[in-house]
Every structure is written in structure tokens, then in C-alpha cells.
Design a protein around this motif. Structure first.
Motif: not given
Ligand code: WTA
Length: 550
Positions: A332-334, A336-338, A442-444
């Protein structure tokens, strides 16, 4: 020059990117052209398979030539440094090539997911003041209907139009790349928050230094890998980890233009001998739901390293992957767009704790803090925050400094996610602090869906939430108030869904619609989505002191 957190570390990684002798930096040089200088021009860069199973391959030299043609073509059409040029394309090679062609001219490349409808496109093109856009004959209809409302949009280039093809063919395949400065803007893409229209998140050339470091650590990419990142470049993962980092590292990259289909995906892994695979939990859960027998039909033994992004990866699909892929599992990798690159991850070095996002990368300072900016105790829930600045961090929100500033508080970047950190420093995702929806990764933004619903004749107002879903993480659910003379029928629900697909996006329509008489609102008239969600989930409604009578 810059004063990033861990500046010394980044200076020591200076060789990650290829500098011009004048200390300028254009990401396209590192992503493509340097491979020729290093004698790897003939290496396979892209393997592309379309819906019908036709395969096209490109070496790094071919990508350099093609992107140079695009850059020459753009220059001829008076595209200058800093201009915004957008891509509204399916996952075809032109999307990858033109992205880099745009960047070579010093212009800012922007992407828009091919499922977007006309209103979503208009918001993005209008706000960015885009000067040109690349699209296809099929997708161009959605642009034509809004073109009159976009005075700054000078060119719509149709990549499958014969005139365009022959014009491009005539261009020289030699181009003198623009020497952008490290802090100049390279690319931008729109993302959603709780309120208001989507925000244009802007990234600088220098960010590549961190993006590459993150890919080395989190994706374990090696010289002879065949790498498949399933994300679309309409989203940030598809830009950073299917164009920029992988090609910078000289890794042969596979692209499939078709839609998700479990059997197709397994067959592609077997056929192209994919070694590193980066995908999203929804896809993994859908594969799991198709059953183990299907996995036995294909030789999946080429897979060496698996990673996952975009939404919580729950233990069940993770442990399933470990069983099916003979001990290999999705890391798993966490991010954000930002943030511009992966910030927290299960790297190969750390011991797995199923359900945890892993630990911050060595050069990232992440913390769980309370609303006053103080770290909370281990195991307690709080705001997931990161110590700014870092090289791949967004540089601005396009024409919205107020929004940009709102991310930073008490010396921290506040992600908008709620999380916990355990005694051993592992991070555990809890949920969003706001109403942002994650559906199929996908972020909505609920506001965009509500606006699309309200634009339908007969709808008075709408409140939209993410409803937990076993496969998709969340689905979009809409609560809709109709005018008194409108019948609340099943047929109307379908019409509303079609309306949202057409105007907003194919992926952002409400899978569930419920007609109600009245929405819960604050006294100042704001829809309280929190209450809609609590009611939907049968949970206590919580503090209602600001609620108007409901
Ligand atoms: C969620 C995607 C849980 C989180 C790269 C974040 C995650 C948002 C994870 C960003 C993860 C992303 N586990 N939640 N591994 N990775 N998120 O901008 O809520 O489309 O703030 O970027 O996705 O979404 P974005």
C-alpha cells in the motif's frame, strides 16, 4: 537555492534528474532525451495494447522524435512558455507523448480524464485559461458544445484527424527543449474538495527529484522490468507513475487503453510478462470477487513486485494477493494530488502490518496532530499532516492562493485525511476529515455532483455522500428533492444518472438516488452531508446545534 525540508538530502540526490549546463531543468530531458545521451535510445520504452489486441511499441528514441514533432507543432501554433495546454484523450500513446511534447516547449501540460462531460471540461478549461487542447474525433463533441464559452481556447487539435496527422508528420523531429527553471510549472491537474469547483493543482519541474526517489523506494523498479501502472494520466498517479518516474528510470512501460476486465487483465500480465504492477484496491477487490480459479488459467509468475494506491487497502484483498501471487502482495502507498509523490508506504524493507499504510518515506516528516497542531498520542486518531515544504509538493492552486494557503496551519500541511500512528510508527488510515468521496479510487467532490443534479429540470436541491461499498470503497449516493409536481419514479432516477454522466463525468454519477422531501441544513443554509451520511448508515446524528429544524 531552495529550502526544502531535508535540503541536504535532496542536494545529495541531485543526480536523480538531468540538469542543463546552465542549471536549468526540464523534466522531459530526464524522462526521455537523456536516455539517448546515455546510449539507451534503442531500449523499449512503451508497449501499448489497444482494445482489439493490437500492440504498438516505441523505443526511447522514437518517443524523443515524436515528442519533438509535437513540440515543433505547438511552437508553430504560438504556444509559449507558461501557456496551459490540455490533453483530453483516452489512454493512447499520444497522451504520453504529447504530455512530454507540451512540457518540452515550456508550456504547462494539463490532463483531463476521458470520462469527463462538458460541464466538467468547461470548469477546467475556463479556470486554467487553456490555450490549446488535444482530443479525438469522438471526444471532441464534448468540447464543441462549450467552445464558444471559452474565449482563451485558441486551438482544438484532433489527433485522429487527417489534417492534423499530416501536419504533424511534416514537423522536424529535432527540437531544442525549453530551458525551464527548476521552480517553473511543469504540469497541472484538477482535483476535488468538499466545496466549490475543482482546484487546479500545479507542480514544478523540480518535483521530479522526489518523484524519482519515491519510485525507486516504493515500486522497486529495476532496469529489466516490464512495468504496468493501471492508472489513467487524467489522475495524478497516471502522470507521476506511468509517465514521469518510470520512463526517467528507463523502465519499459506497458499501457492498455481498454477498460477494466478481470480476465483481460490476467491475460495481459501473462502475455506481456509484467513484472511490476501498480494498481488500486477497487481493482484488486474486483479481481478477488471473480474467484481464484480464474487466476489459475494464466501464468502470472512474471510478477515480481505489487503496489496499490488511492484508497484504503483492507487486509482481506491484501492477504488474498499473498495467497494468489505466491507470497507477493500489494504494498500500500499513500499520497495525494497535492503531495506530488508517495509520502507513506509499505516499502520492501518494512515488515507488513495488514491494513496499515506503512511508514513515511525516509525523507518525509509525517505526524498525526490535533486541530491546534499538537501531535496526539500513539494510537489516537487525528489529522494526518506533513512538514512542508518538500520538492514534489504542489506549488500553487491555480488562481486561488486562498485555497492554497488554507492547506497550511501551525507549520504543517494538513492532508484532509484522518489517521492514527501506532507505537512502531506505522500509519493507519481512518477516513476523510471532509466530504470528499473516493469511488473506485477516484476522487469526486460532492458539490460537483450536486450541481449537476440541480441543473436537471424538476430538481430543487440535492445532497451527495459517499456510501461505503465492499468493492468500490464508496459509491456515490444522492438525496434529491423534487419540485412538487414532479413524480419520483425509477425512470427519473435513470434520467438523472444519465444527466450527471453527460454533464459531469461517466465515473461520478450517483449509483444510488433517494428522493426526499427536505435536506438537513445549517441555519445559514449549508447542506449537512454529515447528517445524511449518519442517517444512511444508521449512526447517531451527533451535534445538531447548528442545524435548522429538520
Ligand atoms: C485517499 C491519489 C487510504 C486519501 C494518489 C487521499 C488513500 C486521497 C490512500 C488522495 C491509501 C490515497 N490509503 N487512502 N493508501 N492513498 N488515499 O488526490 O483520502 O486522487 O487524501 O491522489 O485518496 O486522492 P488523490
Amino acid at each position: 537555492m531552495n529550502s526544502f525540508t531535508n535540503n541536504e538530502f535532496w542536494e545529495s540526490k541531485s543526480d536523480n534528474v538531468s540538469w542543463f549546463t546552465d542549471t536549468n531543468l526540464n523534466i522531459a530531458q530526464t524522462v526521455l532525451d537523456k536516455h539517448i545521451l546515455e546510449g539507451n535510445g534503442d531500449k523499449k520504452a512503451l508497449i501499448f495494447e489497444d482494445d482489439q489486441g493490437n500492440v504498438t511499441e516505441f523505443t526511447f528514441s522514437q518517443l524523443v522524435s515524436q515528442s519533438n514533432k509535437v513540440a515543433n507543432f505547438l511552437s508553430k501554433n504560438v504556444i509559449n512558455k507558461g501557456d496551459r495546454v490540455f490533453l483530453f484523450l483516452p489512454r493512447v500513446p499520444d497522451l504520453y507523448i504529447n504530455f512530454l511534447g507540451i512540457v518540452k516547449t515550456g508550456a504547462i501540460a494539463g490532463t483531463m480524464f476521458s470520462a469527463f462531460g462538458s460541464d466538467a471540461l468547461k470548469d477546467r478549461l475556463e479556470n486554467s485559461g487553456a490555450k490549446a487542447i488535444f482530443t479525438t474525433k469522438e471526444l471532441a463533441d464534448r468540447i464543441q458544445t462549450i467552445r464558444d464559452e471559452l474565449p482563451e481556447l485558441k486551438h482544438v487539435f484532433i489527433i485522429d484527424d487527417e489534417d492534423y496527422i499530416s501536419d504533424l508528420e511534416k514537423e522536424s523531429d529535432v527540437f531544442s527543449m525549453f530551458h525551464t527553471r527548476p521552480e517553473d510549472y511543469a504540469f497541472m491537474l484538477y482535483t476535488s474538495g468538499t466545496t466549490g469547483k475543482p482546484k487546479g493543482i500545479v507542480h514544478a519541474h523540480y518535483g521530479l527529484i522526489q518523484q524519482i526517489e519515491s519510485a525507486k523506494i516504493c515500486l522497486d523498479l529495476k532496469d529489466d522490468d516490464i512495468y504496468w501502472c493501471t492508472a489513467d494520466p487524467g489522475w495524478v498517479t497516471g502522470i507521476v507513475y506511468s509517465i514521469l518516474t518510470n520512463l526517467s528510470l528507463g523502465v519499459t512501460t506497458f499501457i492498455h487503453s481498454g477498460r477494466f476486465d478481470p480476465e483481460k487483465w490476467y491475460s495481459l500480465i501473462a502475455k506481456h510478462k509484467i513484472t511490476v504492477w501498480y494498481t488500486a484496491p477497487t481493482a484488486i477487490r474486483m479481481l478477488m470477487a471473480k474467484g481464484d480459479a480464474l487466476t489459475e488459467k494464466y501464468d502470472l509468475s512474471s510478477l515480481r513486485y505489487l503496489a496499490s494506491v488511492g484508497e484504503p487497502l483492507n487486509p482481506e484483498p491484501l492477504l488474498w494477493s499473498k495467497k494468489i501471487f505466491k507470497g507477493k502482495y500489494f504494498h500500500d502507498t499513500w499520497w495525494q494530488t497535492e503531495t506530488g509523490s508517495i509520502m507513506i508506504a509499505n516499502t520492501p524493507e518494512i515488515e507488513l502490518k495488514p491494513g496499515s499504510m506503512g511508514k513515511p518515506l525516509p525523507f518525509v516528516t509525517a505526524e498525526i496532530i490535533d486541530d491546534d497542531g499538537n501531535p496526539v498520542a500513539a494510537g489516537e486518531e487525528g489529522n494526518l499532516a506533513i512538514k512542508p515544504p518538500w520538492p514534489s509538493m504542489m506549488r500553487t492552486v491555480w488562481q486561488n492562493t486562498e485555497k492554497y494557503d488554507s492547506y497550511f496551519k501551525n507549520g504543517w500541511y494538513i492532508s484532509g485525511d484522518r489517521a492514527k500512528k501506532d507505537e512502531e510508527g506505522y500509519f493507519w488510515f481512518v477516513g476523510r476529515a471532509d466530504d470528499v468521496i473516493k469511488t473506485s479510487g477516484e476522487r469526486v467532490g460532492p458539490f460537483e455532483v450536486e450541481s449537476a443534479l440541480i441543473s436537471f429540470e424538476g430538481v430543487v436541491e440535492a445532497g451527495v455522500i459517499g456510501k461505503p461499498d465492499d468493492i468500490r470503497g464508496e459509491i456515490i449516493k444522492a438525496f434529491v428533492v423534487l419540485k412538487p409536481d414532479v413524480d419520483a419514479t425509477e425512470e427519473l432516477k435513470t434520467k438523472l444518472q444519465e444527466h450527471v454522466k453527460k454533464h459531469l463525468a461517466g465515473h461520478a454519477y450517483p449509483r444510488e438516488i433517494e428522493f426526499i422531501d427536505k435536506l438537513p441544513k445549517t441555519r445559514s443554509g449549508k447542506i449537512m452531508r454529515r447528517i445524511l451520511k449518519a442517517k444512511e448508515l444508521g449512526q447517531p446524528i451527533g451535534d445538531t446545534s447548528t442545524l435548522e429544524e429538520y
